[in-house]
Every structure is written in C-alpha cells, then in structure tokens.
Design an enzyme around this catalytic site. Structure first.
Site, PDB file in Angstrom:
ATOM      1  CB  SER A   1      -6.961   2.170  33.992  1.00  0.00           C
ATOM      2  OG  SER A   1      -6.871   1.291  34.537  1.00  0.00           O
TER       3      SER A   1
ATOM      4  CG  HIS B   1      -3.989   0.669  38.467  1.00  0.00           C
ATOM      5  ND1 HIS B   1      -3.708   2.262  38.160  1.00  0.00           N
ATOM      6  CD2 HIS B   1      -4.995   0.691  36.947  1.00  0.00           C
ATOM      7  CE1 HIS B   1      -4.952   2.615  37.805  1.00  0.00           C
ATOM      8  NE2 HIS B   1      -5.800   1.726  37.051  1.00  0.00           N
TER       9      HIS B   1
ATOM     10  CG  ASP C   1      -2.265   3.574  39.407  1.00  0.00           C
ATOM     11  OD1 ASP C   1      -1.612   4.586  39.038  1.00  0.00           O
ATOM     12  OD2 ASP C   1      -2.699   3.201  40.134  1.00  0.00           O
TER      13      ASP C   1
END
Length: 173
Positions: free
Chosen positions: A51, A90, A115
C-alpha cells in the site's frame, strides 16, 4: 573416570543452555532499550503490504521515532487501529490540531482512497497520542522478507527455532 566425564558433559550442556539464554535476554534488552529511546512500543517494523509503493516495498524494515510532539502532513506514520493486531504504515494527508489533540487522516501512497474505512467504527481521524506508534525516520530495503517468511510459513518458524536450539546445544566452546 566415567563419573568425571558425565559431570563434565552436564556442566558443558548447562553452560551452552545459559549462553543461549544470554543471547535471548540480550536481544530482549536491546529491543526494550530501543523502545525507551524511541518512545515507541515497536521501534522497528516490517512493511507487510504494497500500500505504500513506491515509497516502501513489501519487506522493507522501518525505523520509528515517537519523540516529536506533532507530525506534519506528508510524514509517514505507523498506527494501530482498535481491534486489529497488525500496525498500518501510511502517509499523513490531513492534520487537525486543537489545543490538546492532534487528529490525523492517513492514506497509503498506492491506495485510491483515504484510510477512514480502516479506522474503528465511526472514527474519522486518528488521535496522534493514543494511536500512532511512531513516524518513520529511516528504512532498510527488503531485509524484512525473513520476517514475512516466518510469519506466513509456520514450518519455517519452527525449523529456524529448532536449528538455533540445536546449534546452541551442539556448539563446543
């Protein structure tokens, strides 16, 4: 002569077992010391998904720092979500600062959406103080594939532990 020989073997076996315990406790103390210095319960993590590509690849080892009071938009953070065991890596895309709290919205570089769907039910932002494990300050590419191999293949984990135990007991010093 035989009682002396068996006593010597027992002493050597106990010495090797203690050396093995010394190695394990030294690694544990290093981990805990690093946790205190970095102010993070997990100062080193492995990237488990794609990701964050192209910034980080699966298998990269990340070094975290949690001593900064605030994180900025663009910083890459590792956070825990309530009800999930695996931390998520992230980038911060939005930042809301109030007097006592910093609220963050994150997104994976390789993901199309933010998210919010990953957060707990009815949660729209992360609390910097309670949910962020740390901000990424450095990395080593691809070294963490050993961790991925051990977590995805139970037989590899048992083979490695058995091999280490066997080497510790057979080693002559």
């Amino acid at each position: 002569m035989l009682p002396q020989l068996s006593g010597l073997q027992l002493r050597q076996t106990l010495s090797q077992a203690l050396n093995f315990c010394l190695v394990l406790t030294t690694a544990y103390m290093f981990w805990k010391g690093l946790s205190v210095v970095c102010d993070s319960p997990s100062p080193i993590v492995v990237v488990l998904s794609g990701s964050m590509e192209p910034a980080f690849q699966r298998g990269d080892i990340l070094f975290l720092w949690n001593r900064d009071s605030r994180v900025k938009v663009g910083d890459i953070v590792v956070y825990n979500v309530k009800g999930r065991d695996i931390p998520i890596v992230h980038r911060v895309v939005r930042n809301h600062v109030s007097q006592k709290k910093q609220l963050l919205l994150t997104k994976g570089d390789n993901n199309a959406m933010d998210d919010v769907d990953l957060y707990a039910y009815r949660q729209y932002y992360l609390d910097r103080n309670s949910e962020v494990v740390g901000a990424v300050k450095g990395y080593i590419p691809l070294v963490g594939y050993v961790t991925i191999l051990l977590s995805e293949n139970v037989w590899a984990k048992y083979a490695l532990l058995g091999g280490m135990g066997l080497l510790a007991m057979v080693q002559r010093e």
